[in-house]
Design an enzyme around this catalytic site. Structure first.
Site, PDB file in Angstrom:
ATOM      1  N   PHE A 138       0.952  -1.163   0.160  1.00  0.00           N
ATOM      2  CA  PHE A 138      -0.052  -0.067  -0.034  1.00  0.00           C
ATOM      3  C   PHE A 138       0.936   1.327  -0.144  1.00  0.00           C
ATOM      4  O   PHE A 138       1.635   1.303   0.790  1.00  0.00           O
ATOM      5  CB  PHE A 138      -0.999  -0.124   1.157  1.00  0.00           C
ATOM      6  CG  PHE A 138      -1.831   1.159   1.174  1.00  0.00           C
ATOM      7  CD1 PHE A 138      -3.047   1.334   0.301  1.00  0.00           C
ATOM      8  CD2 PHE A 138      -1.612   2.455   2.017  1.00  0.00           C
ATOM      9  CE1 PHE A 138      -3.766   2.408   0.335  1.00  0.00           C
ATOM     10  CE2 PHE A 138      -2.293   3.638   1.650  1.00  0.00           C
ATOM     11  CZ  PHE A 138      -3.477   3.407   0.994  1.00  0.00           C
ATOM     12  N   ASP A 223       9.195   2.368   1.681  1.00  0.00           N
ATOM     13  CA  ASP A 223       8.057   3.053   2.578  1.00  0.00           C
ATOM     14  C   ASP A 223       7.888   2.945   3.869  1.00  0.00           C
ATOM     15  O   ASP A 223       7.639   1.598   4.400  1.00  0.00           O
ATOM     16  CB  ASP A 223       6.941   2.573   1.483  1.00  0.00           C
ATOM     17  CG  ASP A 223       5.510   3.210   1.990  1.00  0.00           C
ATOM     18  OD1 ASP A 223       5.365   3.841   3.235  1.00  0.00           O
ATOM     19  OD2 ASP A 223       4.608   3.429   1.364  1.00  0.00           O
ATOM     20  N   LYS A 252       2.742   9.468   8.510  1.00  0.00           N
ATOM     21  CA  LYS A 252       1.875   9.182   9.538  1.00  0.00           C
ATOM     22  C   LYS A 252       2.600   9.784  10.975  1.00  0.00           C
ATOM     23  O   LYS A 252       2.378  10.776  11.397  1.00  0.00           O
ATOM     24  CB  LYS A 252       1.683   7.613   9.658  1.00  0.00           C
ATOM     25  CG  LYS A 252       0.771   7.140   8.519  1.00  0.00           C
ATOM     26  CD  LYS A 252       0.360   5.786   8.609  1.00  0.00           C
ATOM     27  CE  LYS A 252      -0.965   5.552   7.769  1.00  0.00           C
ATOM     28  NZ  LYS A 252      -0.691   4.653   6.544  1.00  0.00           N
TER      29      LYS A 252
HETATM   30  C1  LIG Z   1      -0.947   5.412   5.068  1.00  0.00           C
HETATM   31  C2  LIG Z   1       0.214   4.541   4.220  1.00  0.00           C
HETATM   32  C3  LIG Z   1       0.321   5.617   2.904  1.00  0.00           C
HETATM   33  C4  LIG Z   1      -0.253   6.762   2.561  1.00  0.00           C
HETATM   34  O1  LIG Z   1      -0.435   7.878   3.565  1.00  0.00           O
HETATM   35  P1  LIG Z   1      -1.326   8.964   3.356  1.00  0.00           P
HETATM   36  O2  LIG Z   1      -0.722  10.069   4.573  1.00  0.00           O
HETATM   37  O3  LIG Z   1      -2.659   8.376   3.791  1.00  0.00           O
HETATM   38  O4  LIG Z   1      -1.520   9.497   2.131  1.00  0.00           O
HETATM   39  C5  LIG Z   1       1.492   5.100   2.055  1.00  0.00           C
HETATM   40  N1  LIG Z   1       2.281   4.195   2.549  1.00  0.00           N
HETATM   41  C6  LIG Z   1       1.886   3.323   3.529  1.00  0.00           C
HETATM   42  C7  LIG Z   1       3.004   2.249   4.001  1.00  0.00           C
HETATM   43  C8  LIG Z   1       0.995   3.508   4.515  1.00  0.00           C
HETATM   44  O5  LIG Z   1       0.481   2.786   5.545  1.00  0.00           O
END
Ligand SMILES: *Cc1c(COP(=O)(O)O)cnc(C)c1O
Length: 400
Positions: A138, A223, A252
């Site tokens: 994700f 990520d 986050k």
């Molecule tokens: C939450 C998340 C995102 C996206 O972050 P947003 O602030 O909602 O755009 C991207 N990568 C990972 C692994 C995430 O958990």
């Protein structure tokens, strides 16, 4: 507040916000690991705002930093220098990859920046533009980041997707090797997949990806948006694998509850962007940067990472005892305080409802996984109480 105001929050949000979320409760106030609803009802918050509130709600040092910066200068735009912003960039240099960062407002934007950087770099290094991503990953909801996401449900209806993304099976190095071509600019992965079901990468896989990237002259991008900022026990999840990516993204928990994202690069990638090649109006907002500095400071002062190790062991032990007790449960997965309780059937939603009714908030990670994201400074007492609530909810759902 009254019953009416609870209904009012739900009514207003439902009537005037687009219908993109399945929301369940109204929250008014938070303190530490606890949140309070409009009727004074309280919950233990093991969502932490989806891994945002690493230090829980209303941490005094974070709140103070926000107040002070808001009173000083809340926004000045990236047309100007600001010392708070510079201090955060220096911090990310020190705790990151020894290079520079690009500051933005969210996870998706951080990954957008990473994708753009990979394409700029790749264009100048042999016309490479492809990015190899993982199945079940994700990376966000913008067009580029949903195209990089290995989950069809996130992409449904948005075709045509952005071209240039290839997918490999997570934890399968041969599959990554097969996806890398002479057009590959980068391999992008989460060391612990969060939304994709709370799945940690194996050590062989992460080290293998690093070696493969070195062999092929391809960038490795991590990520760290969910698994970073101490969530999985080290400041960045890749540290526990003994590798360094060429760049990583954070968001986050980075902003202590305020919207903040960062693309953090090695020195070799720190001059790929040049004036005018990327930008953001709000990115690196001084209030969000002040909150972020307070989070890093509190991590050191309060030995937060030590608490992650301690609470992770407590929670894992507790959950594993429950897996032994209930045949409906498959296993406990994850790392640090990113833990998933995996059900054999797709009943995570039912368990979440039961938990909430008992006073514990948690997240889903797919239909069969309940994901626990307690604050990293959660106390022994709150952890024990949460484990009791989980036991009670399982009893209500599966007991005779
Ligand atoms: C939450 C998340 C995102 C996206 O972050 P947003 O602030 O909602 O755009 C991207 N990568 C990972 C692994 C995430 O958990």
């Amino acid at each position: 507040m009254s019953n009416e105001s609870a209904d009012r929050a739900a009514a207003l949000c439902t009537d005037y916000q687009m219908d993109t979320y399945a929301r369940t409760a109204t929250l008014v106030r938070g303190r530490g690991s606890r949140v309070f609803g409009p009727r004074g009802n309280q919950y233990l918050d093991f969502t932490s705002g989806i891994s945002v509130l690493a230090l829980g709600h209303a941490h005094p040092a974070v709140t103070e930093a926000i107040k002070t910066q808001a009173e000083t200068i809340a926004h000045c735009s990236n047309l100007f220098f600001n010392e708070t912003v510079g201090q955060l960039a220096e911090k990310l240099h020190k705790v990151g990859l020894g290079g520079k960062c690009f500051l933005c407002n969210s996870g998706a934007e951080a990954n957008e920046a990473a994708i753009k950087l990979a394409r700029l770099w790749g264009g100048a290094n042999g016309g490479r533009f492809e990015i190899v991503c993982m199945e079940n990953s994700f990376h966000g909801r913008t067009m580029a980041t949903l195209s990089a996401t290995g989950q069809r449900k996130v992409q449904q209806g948005y075709d045509p997707l952005l071209p240039g993304f290839r997918f490999a099976a997570f934890n399968d190095l041969e599959s990554v090797r097969a996806a890398v071509t002479d057009k590959t600019a980068a391999v992008m992965l989460e060391c612990v997949q969060g939304e994709g079901g709370v799945v940690p990468a194996t050590e062989e896989f992460v080290r293998g990806v690093r070696a493969l990237c070195d062999e092929k002259g391809v960038l490795m991008i991590c990520d760290e948006i969910q698994c970073g900022m101490g969530r999985t026990g080290t400041l960045w999840a890749f540290e526990s694998y003994g590798v360094k990516p060429d760049a990583f993204t954070a968001a986050k928990a980075l902003g202590g509850g305020l919207p903040l994202g960062a693309l953090v690069a090695s020195p070799a990638l720190s001059s790929v962007f040049t004036p005018g090649s990327h930008g953001s109006t709000f990115g690196g907002n001084p209030v969000a940067c002040a909150a972020s500095l307070a989070v890093f400071d509190a991590f050191d002062k309060e030995k937060t990472l030590e608490n992650v190790a301690r609470q992770s062991a407590l929670m894992r032990r507790g959950l594993e005892g429950l897996v032994e007790k209930y045949p409906q449960l498959l296993e406990v997965r994850g790392k640090g305080l990113l833990l998933g309780l995996v059900l054999k059937e797709p009943r995570a939603g039912e368990l979440l409802d039961e938990l909430r009714a008992g006073g514990l908030l948690a997240c889903k990670a797919g239909p069969s996984v309940v994901r626990f994201l307690p604050p990293l400074n959660v106390s022994d007492a709150d952890m024990e109480e949460a484990l009791e609530m989980i036991a009670d909810s399982l009893d209500a759902l599966f007991g005779e």
